[in-house]
Design a protein around this motif. Structure first.
Motif, PDB file in Angstrom:
ATOM      1  N   ARG A 252       0.824  -1.211   0.000  1.00  0.00           N
ATOM      2  CA  ARG A 252       0.000   0.000   0.000  1.00  0.00           C
ATOM      3  C   ARG A 252       0.863   1.269   0.000  1.00  0.00           C
ATOM      4  N   SER A 253       1.944   1.262   0.764  1.00  0.00           N
ATOM      5  CA  SER A 253       2.802   2.452   0.821  1.00  0.00           C
ATOM      6  C   SER A 253       3.827   2.491  -0.313  1.00  0.00           C
ATOM      7  N   TYR A 254       4.177   1.325  -0.831  1.00  0.00           N
ATOM      8  CA  TYR A 254       5.215   1.239  -1.866  1.00  0.00           C
ATOM      9  C   TYR A 254       4.659   1.516  -3.267  1.00  0.00           C
ATOM     10  N   ALA A 255       3.387   1.196  -3.495  1.00  0.00           N
ATOM     11  CA  ALA A 255       2.796   1.317  -4.837  1.00  0.00           C
ATOM     12  C   ALA A 255       2.955   2.710  -5.452  1.00  0.00           C
ATOM     13  N   PRO A 256       2.676   3.804  -4.721  1.00  0.00           N
ATOM     14  CA  PRO A 256       2.828   5.129  -5.334  1.00  0.00           C
ATOM     15  C   PRO A 256       4.252   5.461  -5.759  1.00  0.00           C
ATOM     16  N   VAL A 257       5.242   4.765  -5.183  1.00  0.00           N
ATOM     17  CA  VAL A 257       6.636   5.016  -5.548  1.00  0.00           C
ATOM     18  C   VAL A 257       6.881   4.635  -7.004  1.00  0.00           C
ATOM     19  N   ALA A 258       6.006   3.793  -7.572  1.00  0.00           N
ATOM     20  CA  ALA A 258       6.130   3.421  -8.987  1.00  0.00           C
ATOM     21  C   ALA A 258       6.110   4.668  -9.881  1.00  0.00           C
ATOM     22  N   ILE A 259       5.343   5.669  -9.496  1.00  0.00           N
ATOM     23  CA  ILE A 259       5.283   6.914 -10.281  1.00  0.00           C
ATOM     24  C   ILE A 259       6.646   7.581 -10.285  1.00  0.00           C
ATOM     25  N   LEU A 260       7.323   7.549  -9.157  1.00  0.00           N
ATOM     26  CA  LEU A 260       8.660   8.145  -9.065  1.00  0.00           C
ATOM     27  C   LEU A 260       9.665   7.359  -9.904  1.00  0.00           C
ATOM     28  N   PHE A 261       9.589   6.025  -9.852  1.00  0.00           N
ATOM     29  CA  PHE A 261      10.475   5.208 -10.687  1.00  0.00           C
ATOM     30  C   PHE A 261      10.312   5.589 -12.160  1.00  0.00           C
ATOM     31  N   ALA A 262       9.046   5.730 -12.589  1.00  0.00           N
ATOM     32  CA  ALA A 262       8.764   6.050 -13.985  1.00  0.00           C
ATOM     33  C   ALA A 262       9.266   7.439 -14.351  1.00  0.00           C
ATOM     34  N   LEU A 263       9.020   8.413 -13.494  1.00  0.00           N
ATOM     35  CA  LEU A 263       9.460   9.778 -13.771  1.00  0.00           C
ATOM     36  C   LEU A 263      10.974   9.896 -13.826  1.00  0.00           C
ATOM     37  N   PHE A 264      11.667   9.177 -12.952  1.00  0.00           N
ATOM     38  CA  PHE A 264      13.133   9.234 -12.989  1.00  0.00           C
ATOM     39  C   PHE A 264      13.653   8.652 -14.296  1.00  0.00           C
ATOM     40  N   ALA A 265      13.086   7.515 -14.723  1.00  0.00           N
ATOM     41  CA  ALA A 265      13.541   6.885 -15.967  1.00  0.00           C
ATOM     42  C   ALA A 265      13.355   7.810 -17.161  1.00  0.00           C
ATOM     43  N   VAL A 266      12.210   8.468 -17.228  1.00  0.00           N
ATOM     44  CA  VAL A 266      11.919   9.324 -18.380  1.00  0.00           C
ATOM     45  C   VAL A 266      12.700  10.636 -18.325  1.00  0.00           C
ATOM     46  N   THR A 267      12.778  11.261 -17.161  1.00  0.00           N
ATOM     47  CA  THR A 267      13.560  12.508 -17.083  1.00  0.00           C
ATOM     48  C   THR A 267      15.028  12.247 -17.373  1.00  0.00           C
TER      49      THR A 267
END
Length: 539
Positions: free
Chosen positions: A374-389
């Motif tokens: 539940r707490s880790y799932a939103p971190v997926a957005i950060l993983f994605a943003l770091f990869a793209v930026t």
């Protein structure tokens, strides 16, 4: 968005998603086969984290670096330069792979000692050493294979990479599951032997993938030879100059590829220490498996899109940047950010909202697993943003800032991990990862704004709008879930399937309807979505 970006992204997204989903779903039988051997998942992950780091260094960011190099010279009609790099690179990557394998195999005991911190832990140093050595064989073949993928991507041919990824994953999983079953149920061997066979499956999958790429090479060679005949021949670049340029590209790619594994490595070398400090050494191996294996497998799925975008973006941004077409470059960046957020935010949010039935569905009922997911799932957005930026920074030749941002984020993770784990146990590791990634992304965004002269006003407005759509979806899902749990239990497998299918399906329909009604989907995906909206008579 250009047709090449859409087509390339679709192909890579499809291939990456299939590969990632296979990598997720195999965990269900994997977990079932290891019943009675709960330490198996932790042992598997203890071996795989160092392997991932060695693999990233061994490939030296080859697929993306080579794709950038080849696309750059193809853009000016110098096709022979890319072919020259390809031929010499095959030899170099073979040597790199062999050397990486020897180092990892020889130093396996040292890596194992860095992981196991207490005699009270279930897993021993000897077990981790055996598993690390088993997985190290894959390093012999993967770098060679990665060069071929990069060469095809440089020609904006994403099919070979996508297909080879899927074949690699299928063969690896079949060998992995079959190996565990044979060792534990037929040979009655130890869990260490079973997990060693499971990790050796990476080598077997690599062989299958290489076979697919060789087939593509012979199929596409006539077309590639035709391009060679059109070569302008104005650029005479020595191997020394060529590899100097490749190394300049590769170093940032190495760091980008290492981002997630390095954050996991910090957990691997600090998590058990912090847990032992607060008297939790006996449950440390299980908690680590939940954090870095079970929940991570679920969280990483929404990141697949970012991976596909980053691989597709770099050649196109490099081409537009090299030719001075800043308008096209900014338009591609703009569309990428919007589509990325449009798809990853609801996926991550849905995973968090349905954490308990999702964890039960894929593994088994576990309060710790539910809490961490539940707490880790939103971190997926950060993983994605770091990869793209990071990919955008590569495209505009500001890759040095990628290294800087990652090092800053990693430093924060390293400094905060033990204190936060002591305070919040496993949740502390999630919080430290979140802080590290947020800071790294903010640095990347600042650099993009400054050097690409990219304005974020539109993205901020769209982000707020996407957030509003997700909030509406979340309300519907939560209300529906609260009603259904009166009749269905998220602690049982079949009923969890129903909860996920009903709540997830309704949530997706609500989000899709709102995106069509607001015409946001039209703006992001073009005429095809407009036609769908017209047929459905929405709006």
């Amino acid at each position: 968005m250009s047709s090449k970006l859409i087509r390339g992204t679709f192909i890579l997204t499809l291939g990456t998603f299939i590969s990632k989903f296979l990598g997720l779903f195999y965990v269900i039988p994997f977990d079932d086969l290891l019943k009675g051997h709960e330490e198996g998942a932790s042992l598997y992950q203890y071996g795989y984290v160092p392997y991932t780091i060695f693999l990233t260094v061994a490939t030296a960011g080859v697929p993306l670096a080579v794709s950038k190099f080849v696309s750059k010279y193809n853009a000016i009609g110098e096709y022979a330069v890319g072919r020259k790099l390809f031929k010499s690179g095959l030899v170099l990557m073979t040597l790199t792979g062999v050397v990486s394998f020897l180092i990892m195999y020889a130093f396996a005991p040292i890596f194992a000692e860095m992981t196991i911190k207490s005699d009270e832990q279930v897993i021993s140093v000897a077990q981790v050493t055996t598993v690390i050595r088993a997985v190290s064989f894959a390093l012999i073949i993967i770098p060679f294979m990665s060069l071929i993928r990069g060469f095809f991507q440089g020609h904006q041919s994403m099919g070979p990479t996508a297909v080879s990824q899927v074949i690699e994953q299928i063969v690896r999983i079949v060998f992995l599951l079959g190996g565990i079953y044979v060792v534990l149920n037929i040979m009655e061997g130890t869990v260490t032997t079973a997990i060693s066979v499971a990790t050796f499956a990476a080598f077997v999958g690599g062989l299958a993938s290489l076979g697919a790429l060789i087939w593509y090479w012979f199929k596409r060679k006539p077309h590639l030879d035709e391009l060679l005949e059109e070569d302008r021949g104005n650029e005479e670049i020595s191997l020394k100059a060529m590899y100097k340029e490749i190394i300049a590209y590769s170093i940032p790619f190495i760091f980008v590829g290492l981002a997630n594994p390095l954050f996991q490595l910090v957990d691997q070398i600090t998590f058990n220490t912090a847990m032992a400090d607060i008297g939790n050494a006996k449950v440390s191996d299980h908690a680590f498996a939940v954090l870095n294996f079970y929940t991570h497998k679920l969280v990483i799925i929404p990141v697949s899109l970012a991976t596909a975008f980053s691989m597709t973006l770099i050649p196109l941004i490099t081409t537009s940047y090299t030719s001075g077409d800043r308008k096209t470059m900014r338009r591609n960046i703009d569309q990428t950010f919007q589509i990325l957020l449009f798809l990853t935010v609801p996926a991550a949010l849905g995973l968090a909202l349905l954490a308990e039935p999702m964890y039960t569905l894929f593994y088994h009922s576990d309060p710790l697993g539910t809490s961490i997911l539940r707490s880790y799932a939103p971190v997926a957005i950060l993983f994605a943003l770091f990869a793209v930026t990071a990919a955008i920074l590569q495209g505009i030749d500001e890759q040095k800032f990628t290294i800087f941002s990652l090092l800053v984020g990693l430093f924060l993770k390293l400094v905060l991990n033990i204190p936060l784990i002591r305070l919040f146990e496993t949740q502390g590791a999630v919080l430290a990862t979140t802080i590290g990634y947020v800071v790294a992304i903010l640095i990347n965004l600042y650099v993009i704004k400054k050097y690409a002269r990219y304005q974020f006003r539109l993205i901020l407005r769209r982000t707020m709008f996407i957030g509003a759509l997700n909030a509406a979806m979340a309300v519907v899902v939560l209300v529906l879930y609260s009603i259904l749990v009166r009749f269905l239990s998220p602690e049982t497998g079949f009923q969890s399937i129903l909860l996920v299918a009903i709540c997830g399906g309704v949530g997706a329909l609500v989000y899709f309807y709102l995106s069509l009604r607001s015409k946001l989907a039209d703006r992001l995906f073009g005429d095809k979505i407009s036609k769908i909206r017209s047929k459905l008579r929405i709006g």
